[in-house]
Scaffold this active site. Structure first.
Site, PDB file in Angstrom:
ATOM      1  N   GLU A 163      18.081   8.410   1.879  1.00 54.53           N
ATOM      2  CA  GLU A 163      18.239   9.262   0.690  1.00 54.53           C
ATOM      3  C   GLU A 163      17.238  10.413   0.710  1.00 54.53           C
ATOM      4  O   GLU A 163      17.519  11.501   0.214  1.00 54.53           O
ATOM      5  CB  GLU A 163      17.986   8.454  -0.594  1.00 54.53           C
ATOM      6  CG  GLU A 163      19.173   7.626  -1.050  1.00 54.53           C
ATOM      7  CD  GLU A 163      18.732   6.540  -2.040  1.00 54.53           C
ATOM      8  OE1 GLU A 163      17.682   6.708  -2.713  1.00 54.53           O
ATOM      9  OE2 GLU A 163      19.444   5.514  -2.113  1.00 54.53           O
TER      10      GLU A 163
ATOM     11  N   ASP B  30       2.864  -2.323   8.191  1.00 55.66           N
ATOM     12  CA  ASP B  30       1.847  -3.289   8.594  1.00 55.66           C
ATOM     13  C   ASP B  30       2.399  -4.714   8.472  1.00 55.66           C
ATOM     14  O   ASP B  30       3.042  -5.048   7.471  1.00 55.66           O
ATOM     15  CB  ASP B  30       0.632  -3.123   7.661  1.00 55.66           C
ATOM     16  CG  ASP B  30      -0.570  -3.944   8.101  1.00 55.66           C
ATOM     17  OD1 ASP B  30      -1.083  -3.680   9.191  1.00 55.66           O
ATOM     18  OD2 ASP B  30      -0.999  -4.842   7.342  1.00 55.66           O
TER      19      ASP B  30
HETATM   20  C1  GLC Z   1      -2.488  -5.287  10.919  1.00 58.70           C
HETATM   21  C2  GLC Z   1      -3.490  -4.165  11.085  1.00 58.70           C
HETATM   22  C3  GLC Z   1      -4.857  -4.751  11.102  1.00 58.70           C
HETATM   23  C4  GLC Z   1      -5.099  -5.443   9.787  1.00 58.70           C
HETATM   24  C5  GLC Z   1      -4.016  -6.484   9.521  1.00 58.70           C
HETATM   25  C6  GLC Z   1      -4.049  -6.955   8.100  1.00 58.70           C
HETATM   26  O1  GLC Z   1      -2.458  -6.146  11.998  1.00 58.70           O
HETATM   27  O2  GLC Z   1      -3.181  -3.418  12.228  1.00 58.70           O
HETATM   28  O3  GLC Z   1      -5.842  -3.790  11.343  1.00 58.70           O
HETATM   29  O4  GLC Z   1      -6.350  -6.068   9.816  1.00 58.70           O
HETATM   30  O5  GLC Z   1      -2.735  -5.964   9.727  1.00 58.70           O
HETATM   31  O6  GLC Z   1      -3.543  -5.969   7.236  1.00 58.70           O
END
Ligand code: GLC
Length: 537
Positions: free
Chosen positions: A274, A210
């Site tokens: 790993e 993310d």
């Molecule tokens: C990313 C995710 C989104 C979230 C953001 C903050 O863009 O896809 O849904 O709100 O990160 O974590």
């Protein structure tokens, strides 16, 4: 289908995989609380196997106060009781592998929840403490420190800083409940290495990273240079629904895409290696150029990055042609497999983006079929195989943090729970008699999995047929794409044995020679109608 064999000769399975994104809250509810959960997903894995996907990416199911539906993690090594338990996660992984499905989990390293033990300790310990040094706490500006430390804006609207009662401010590029970590503090990378190992030990096949372009900020935390009066989210961030980032110019982004992040991904690459040759990571990285995106997928870093330019392209043969050519050129020098995606939990569903109604759906199917012929992997988002459109969620049901910060509708409209069966809500989503956490439209009775199964011309049967057809050539067709002509209205290209034609124009187009073996719609009279795509062999 045979299950993945860990002893098999190294095959980078993700290079040609179709990955199905499950948004946990909205996929399947096992216990009747109106919210999807892990046992719900497990119970529906045979559906995904039969649909013909190779892998499942599951959005965050870790302990979380759910201010951003799990993207605010309070404990990275446990399952939120809302979604089940660690035993349920193990069960899901085991069952998926039995069915031959890989599992990718979400990792959220840019920020924690404000309820994470680290942030609670930071608040309690006060200014200057080592606990605060895991986050980005700063004094404010102005004579009494009442101005934020810099001019950065949250992706979800408003300032990217919140002040604590003791006077210090902390940075949050997203919601105030999502404080950004300081990745220059060695405790932070050390903690995430443990988290990676924890989930690898449990058997996950990969991670979706993310905000992979976040993590490091320019060390001085200087002001962002931006046009006077601009209050929109920082340009490199995830777009608000309907945002177009196609036409954006290169912006000043001291909060995104800093060079230090690549050292972290090199260390993660070693950890994944790993754990075995078949582990992967895919980056959610909203970067400014194809070249900067390619840096995330160098051979010793992450394996893939979402290619948002496909999703952001207008309905035009020229735009699609440019994105295909540009994408292949960008990843070729680093040897990474390209990726393609049209919908996810952050953007307006593609039938709606393409204008909605019957035409929007026809275009969505055509764009999907075109995507599935391309080399690399495709990511599909739950519900797109049912042709679901964006739902206009009533204000009282909206839950997206960006709605609360900006008053804009936000992303809830693509997150409405999946209709599985039956004639009224919750359409088999769960055992509860009532509407799920976001109400489903009554008109969805015709769109359930049950209603579309074996229904001629249904979007579900189209996806099943397209995915089955893809299996007959994708793994061996190579990664070269040869464009045929440069027609304004019609996109045509050849990949291995397959010729793909997509009609983005308003008049029917002639079909080149070959046998049709997949089509996104009817082909009356042997011509290709507008808003339709076809594969020929
Ligand atoms: C990313 C995710 C989104 C979230 C953001 C903050 O863009 O896809 O849904 O709100 O990160 O974590």
């Amino acid at each position: 289908m045979t299950p993945p064999d860990p002893t098999a000769e190294h095959h980078q399975w993700w290079r040609d995989a179709v990955v199905y994104q499950v948004y946990v809250r909205s996929f399947a509810d096992s216990d009747g609380d109106g919210i999807g959960d892990l046992p719900g997903i497990t119970s529906r894995l045979p559906y995904l196997r039969d649909l013909g996907v190779d892998a499942v990416w599951i959005t965050p199911f870790y302990t979380s106060p759910q201010h951003d539906h799990g993207y605010d993690v309070a404990d990275y090594r446990d399952v939120d009781p809302l979604f089940g338990s660690l035993a349920d996660a193990d069960e899901l992984l085991g069952r998926a592998h039995e069915l031959g499905l890989r599992v990718i989990v979400d990792l959220v390293p840019n920020h924690t929840s404000s309820e994470h033990a680290w942030f609670r300790a930071a608040v309690a310990a006060g200014p200057g403490s080592p606990e605060r040094a895991r986050y980005l706490f700063r004094a404010g500006r102005g004579p009494d420190g009442s101005e934020p430390p810099n001019n950065w804006l949250s992706v979800f609207g408003g300032p990217a800083w919140t002040r604590l009662p003791d006077g210090e401010w902390y940075l949050h590029l997203f919601d105030a409940t999502q404080p950004d970590l300081d990745w220059r503090n060695p405790e932070v990378p050390a903690m995430f290495e443990e988290v990676l190992r924890f989930w690898l030990d449990r058997g996950v096949d990969g991670f979706r990273i993310d905000v992979a372009h976040g993590l490091f900020k320019e060390e001085t935390l200087r002001d962002q240079v931006r046009p006077a009066g601009e209050t929109a989210p920082a340009p490199g961030s995830a777009p608000a629904p309907g945002d177009s980032m196609v036409a954006r110019t290169l912006a000043d982004e001291p909060m995104w895409d800093q060079p230090e992040v690549h050292e972290i991904y090199r260390s993660w690459h070693r950890i994944l290696d790993e754990a075995g040759p078949d582990k992967m990571a895919v980056a959610e990285a909203w970067t400014q150029t194809p070249e900067s995106m390619a840096r995330f997928v160098r051979p010793d870093e992450l394996d893939q990055a979402f290619n948002f330019s496909w999703l952001l392209a207008d309905w035009s043969a020229e735009a699609f042609r440019d994105v295909i050519t540009g994408t292949l050129e960008a990843v070729a020098p680093v040897g990474a497999a390209p990726t393609w995606v049209l919908s996810n939990h952050d953007v307006v569903r593609h039938p709606t983006r393409y204008g909605g109604g019957a035409q929007g759906l026809a275009r969505a199917r055509a764009a999907t079929l075109t995507m599935l012929a391309l080399p690399g992997s495709s990511y599909v988002y739950q519900g797109e195989e049912l042709g679901l459109a964006q739902v206009d969620v009533a204000p009282e049901h909206r839950q997206d943090p960006s709605w609360f910060r900006t008053g804009e509708p936000g992303r809830d409209g693509c997150r409405v729970p999946i209709p599985w069966s039956g004639a009224e809500p919750p359409f088999g989503f769960g055992p509860g008699p009532d509407q799920p956490w976001i109400p489903q439209p009554a008109g969805w009775s015709a769109l359930t999995v049950e209603a579309q199964t074996r229904a001629e011309g249904s979007t579900l049967e189209f996806y099943r047929a397209a995915l089955a057809a893809r299996r007959t050539f994708a793994a061996t067709a190579g990664e070269d794409v040869e464009m045929i002509g440069d027609d304004e209205a019609v996109l045509a290209f050849r990949r291995g044995p397959v010729t793909v034609v997509l009609n983005c124009g308003t008049a029917p187009a002639a079909l080149p020679p070959g046998d049709v073996f997949a089509a996104s719609g009817d082909l009356p009279g042997g011509v290709l109608p507008p808003d339709t795509a076809v594969w020929l062999r």
